[in-house]
Design a protein around this motif. Structure first.
Motif: not given
Length: 206
Positions: A107-111, A115-126, A177-182
């Motif tokens: 995750a980006h810093n602004w997200q 907390a400062g923890v850059r969790s696993s991240y993905a981006s999708i379109y709907t 499957k990928y553990g995405v948190q953000t």
């Protein structure tokens, strides 16, 4: 480092100014549309002809929709327009997450805030496109050629969407499957207007 690797540019800027982009940027091809049909078509041509492509430039590349390219004489040419994709669930059912290094995306810093923890991240379109037809906006630039190919009037919108089931399936894959948190929903217009056809609700429900 790899001068023989073909470069294709896709996006709002190049769709608005395809020939100018070809002249100004270091690239081999430019996509003059939303890109899906162009990318697939170009990959198929490059795989089939490889180094021999230069001998068949106009005849072969001219068959790839929404493509700008240089002819054997260095002249800039463009191919026929590709229609807008209509069945997103059927034609684009999901992203090839298995081809990406998913464990490296954070995750980006602004997200993450304080907390400062850059969790696993993905981006999708709907959704793709837009429900409006503002002429000053770059969003419609990408989709105008596809509307023309389908015989649509300029004032018709280009808004299309994946079904709720398809979106949930993508999110479920990313989480389980990928553990995405953000998760980022990258739609230009996701929260603009509820779509009754999309979610099955009536005006009284809102």
């Amino acid at each position: 480092h790899h001068p023989q690797t073909p470069v294709l540019l896709v996006g709002g800027h190049v769709a608005a100014l395809p020939e100018r982009t070809m002249r100004e940027e270091v690239c081999d091809f430019v996509c003059d549309g939303e890109g899906m049909a162009t990318i697939v078509g170009l990959v198929q041509v490059l795989r089939a002809f490889g180094p021999m492509l230069a001998l068949h430039t106009s005849n072969v590349l001219g068959q790839v929709p929404d493509l700008w390219y240089r002819s054997a004489r260095g002249i800039y040419r463009s191919s026929a327009r590709a229609p807008l994709l209509q069945d997103l669930d059927g034609e684009m059912p999901g992203l090839a997450w298995d081809l990406l290094p998913m464990d490296r995306y954070r995750a980006h810093n602004w997200q993450v805030g304080f907390a400062g923890v850059r969790s696993s991240y993905a981006s999708i379109y709907t959704t793709v496109g837009c429900p409006f037809t503002c002429r000053f906006c770059m969003i419609n630039t990408v989709f105008d050629s596809g509307k023309t190919q389908m015989g649509y009037k300029a004032e018709r919108n280009s808004y299309r969407y994946w079904s709720p089931d398809a979106v949930i399936a993508q999110i479920d894959t990313l989480v389980t499957k990928y553990g995405v948190q953000t998760l980022k929903l990258a739609d230009e217009m996701f929260v603009l207007t509820p779509n009754k056809k999309r979610d099955g609700k009536k005006d009284a429900d809102y």
